[in-house]
Write a protein that holds these residues in place. Structure first.
Motif, PDB file in Angstrom:
ATOM      1  N   VAL A  38      47.687   9.213  81.588  1.00 53.38           N
ATOM      2  CA  VAL A  38      48.182   8.348  80.510  1.00 53.38           C
ATOM      3  C   VAL A  38      47.930   6.893  80.863  1.00 53.38           C
ATOM      4  O   VAL A  38      48.074   6.488  82.013  1.00 53.38           O
ATOM      5  N   LYS A  39      47.587   6.109  79.846  1.00 51.03           N
ATOM      6  CA  LYS A  39      47.544   4.655  80.018  1.00 51.03           C
ATOM      7  C   LYS A  39      48.430   4.042  78.953  1.00 51.03           C
ATOM      8  O   LYS A  39      48.545   4.534  77.837  1.00 51.03           O
ATOM      9  N   ALA A  40      49.111   2.966  79.348  1.00 51.26           N
ATOM     10  CA  ALA A  40      49.936   2.204  78.420  1.00 51.26           C
ATOM     11  C   ALA A  40      49.506   0.750  78.500  1.00 51.26           C
ATOM     12  O   ALA A  40      49.203   0.239  79.580  1.00 51.26           O
ATOM     13  N   ARG A  41      49.474   0.078  77.352  1.00 51.38           N
ATOM     14  CA  ARG A  41      49.056  -1.322  77.326  1.00 51.38           C
ATOM     15  C   ARG A  41      49.908  -2.086  76.331  1.00 51.38           C
ATOM     16  O   ARG A  41      50.160  -1.628  75.218  1.00 51.38           O
ATOM     17  N   ARG A  42      50.343  -3.267  76.773  1.00 44.63           N
ATOM     18  CA  ARG A  42      51.076  -4.179  75.892  1.00 44.63           C
ATOM     19  C   ARG A  42      50.073  -5.193  75.362  1.00 44.63           C
ATOM     20  O   ARG A  42      49.623  -6.083  76.091  1.00 44.63           O
ATOM     21  N   PRO A  43      49.695  -5.092  74.077  1.00 46.01           N
ATOM     22  CA  PRO A  43      48.670  -5.980  73.528  1.00 46.01           C
ATOM     23  C   PRO A  43      49.041  -7.462  73.588  1.00 46.01           C
ATOM     24  O   PRO A  43      48.159  -8.313  73.724  1.00 46.01           O
ATOM     25  N   ALA A  44      50.326  -7.795  73.509  1.00 47.11           N
ATOM     26  CA  ALA A  44      50.749  -9.196  73.444  1.00 47.11           C
ATOM     27  C   ALA A  44      50.403  -9.989  74.701  1.00 47.11           C
ATOM     28  O   ALA A  44      50.085 -11.175  74.612  1.00 47.11           O
ATOM     29  N   ASN A  45      50.459  -9.346  75.874  1.00 48.76           N
ATOM     30  CA  ASN A  45      50.192 -10.109  77.106  1.00 48.76           C
ATOM     31  C   ASN A  45      49.281  -9.394  78.106  1.00 48.76           C
ATOM     32  O   ASN A  45      49.016  -9.917  79.176  1.00 48.76           O
ATOM     33  N   GLY A  46      48.815  -8.197  77.778  1.00 49.47           N
ATOM     34  CA  GLY A  46      47.889  -7.493  78.658  1.00 49.47           C
ATOM     35  C   GLY A  46      48.528  -6.663  79.752  1.00 49.47           C
ATOM     36  O   GLY A  46      47.824  -6.017  80.524  1.00 49.47           O
ATOM     37  N   ASP A  47      49.869  -6.663  79.866  1.00 50.59           N
ATOM     38  CA  ASP A  47      50.510  -5.775  80.846  1.00 50.59           C
ATOM     39  C   ASP A  47      50.045  -4.346  80.597  1.00 50.59           C
ATOM     40  O   ASP A  47      49.871  -3.934  79.438  1.00 50.59           O
ATOM     41  N   CYS A  48      49.862  -3.593  81.684  1.00 52.16           N
ATOM     42  CA  CYS A  48      49.392  -2.225  81.525  1.00 52.16           C
ATOM     43  C   CYS A  48      49.884  -1.349  82.668  1.00 52.16           C
ATOM     44  O   CYS A  48      50.380  -1.834  83.687  1.00 52.16           O
ATOM     45  N   ALA A  49      49.715  -0.048  82.474  1.00 56.41           N
ATOM     46  CA  ALA A  49      50.075   0.926  83.494  1.00 56.41           C
ATOM     47  C   ALA A  49      49.244   2.179  83.274  1.00 56.41           C
ATOM     48  O   ALA A  49      48.827   2.469  82.145  1.00 56.41           O
ATOM     49  N   VAL A  50      48.976   2.894  84.351  1.00 56.75           N
ATOM     50  CA  VAL A  50      48.331   4.204  84.279  1.00 56.75           C
ATOM     51  C   VAL A  50      49.185   5.185  85.069  1.00 56.75           C
ATOM     52  O   VAL A  50      49.783   4.829  86.083  1.00 56.75           O
ATOM     53  N   TYR A  51      49.230   6.424  84.582  1.00 54.83           N
ATOM     54  CA  TYR A  51      50.081   7.445  85.166  1.00 54.83           C
ATOM     55  C   TYR A  51      49.317   8.764  85.286  1.00 54.83           C
ATOM     56  O   TYR A  51      48.492   9.073  84.440  1.00 54.83           O
ATOM     57  N   ARG A  52      49.646   9.543  86.307  1.00 55.31           N
ATOM     58  CA  ARG A  52      49.232  10.944  86.397  1.00 55.31           C
ATOM     59  C   ARG A  52      50.509  11.749  86.582  1.00 55.31           C
ATOM     60  O   ARG A  52      51.289  11.502  87.492  1.00 55.31           O
ATOM     61  N   VAL A  53      50.730  12.691  85.680  1.00 53.90           N
ATOM     62  CA  VAL A  53      51.909  13.538  85.697  1.00 53.90           C
ATOM     63  C   VAL A  53      51.444  14.989  85.790  1.00 53.90           C
ATOM     64  O   VAL A  53      50.531  15.397  85.071  1.00 53.90           O
ATOM     65  N   GLU A  54      52.069  15.738  86.676  1.00 52.81           N
ATOM     66  CA  GLU A  54      51.714  17.149  86.863  1.00 52.81           C
ATOM     67  C   GLU A  54      52.976  17.992  86.761  1.00 52.81           C
ATOM     68  O   GLU A  54      54.068  17.521  87.089  1.00 52.81           O
ATOM     69  N   GLY A  55      52.821  19.229  86.319  1.00 55.38           N
ATOM     70  CA  GLY A  55      53.979  20.095  86.234  1.00 55.38           C
ATOM     71  C   GLY A  55      53.614  21.525  85.953  1.00 55.38           C
ATOM     72  O   GLY A  55      52.448  21.871  85.763  1.00 55.38           O
ATOM     73  N   GLY A  56      54.639  22.356  85.960  1.00 60.87           N
ATOM     74  CA  GLY A  56      54.490  23.761  85.641  1.00 60.87           C
ATOM     75  C   GLY A  56      55.532  24.146  84.608  1.00 60.87           C
ATOM     76  O   GLY A  56      56.633  23.600  84.578  1.00 60.87           O
TER      77      GLY A  56
END
Length: 122
Positions: A40-58
């Protein structure tokens, strides 16, 4: 159990609050066990803050019962300091596994994600 063909799902959602939103969902057949990997990637268009995630599960589904999450880990998370309150989780909801995202109050975020599921049916 015979391996079922992997399912890949992709999607986007925009959040404007700290309320959880469903980004992706994969329905699960009866009598199955699934291994899930999400990016997953998340981005705040107003200021460019962002994050990337890897989530795993069963997750499993026994008979006609609802899906049950066996466990989940946020194995990787890389984020700007402005993204500290953002979150990504896997949940079992009725007969599906759901990738759920949570933003921050008063902040518009654009989320994009992919869910890969390997499902074994009996």
């Amino acid at each position: 159990m015979a391996a079922h063909t992997g399912k890949i799902s992709g999607g986007t959602v925009t959040t404007t609050s700290a309320t959880a939103a469903d980004l992706l969902s994969i329905p699960l057949p009866e009598n199955c066990i699934a291994a899930i990997v999400c990016d997953v990637k998340a981005r705040r268009p107003a200021n460019g803050d962002c994050a990337v995630y890897r989530v795993e599960g069963g997750v499993k589904r026994h008979g006609a019962a609802a899906a049950v999450l066996l466990g989940m880990s946020n194995s990787e998370s890389f984020e700007d300091t402005g993204a500290a309150l953002w979150d990504v989780v896997l949940v079992a909801d009725a007969n599906s596994v759901v990738l759920r995202v949570t933003g921050a109050a008063g902040v518009t975020l654009e989320w994009t994600g992919y869910m890969n599921a390997i499902i074994w049916e009996s």
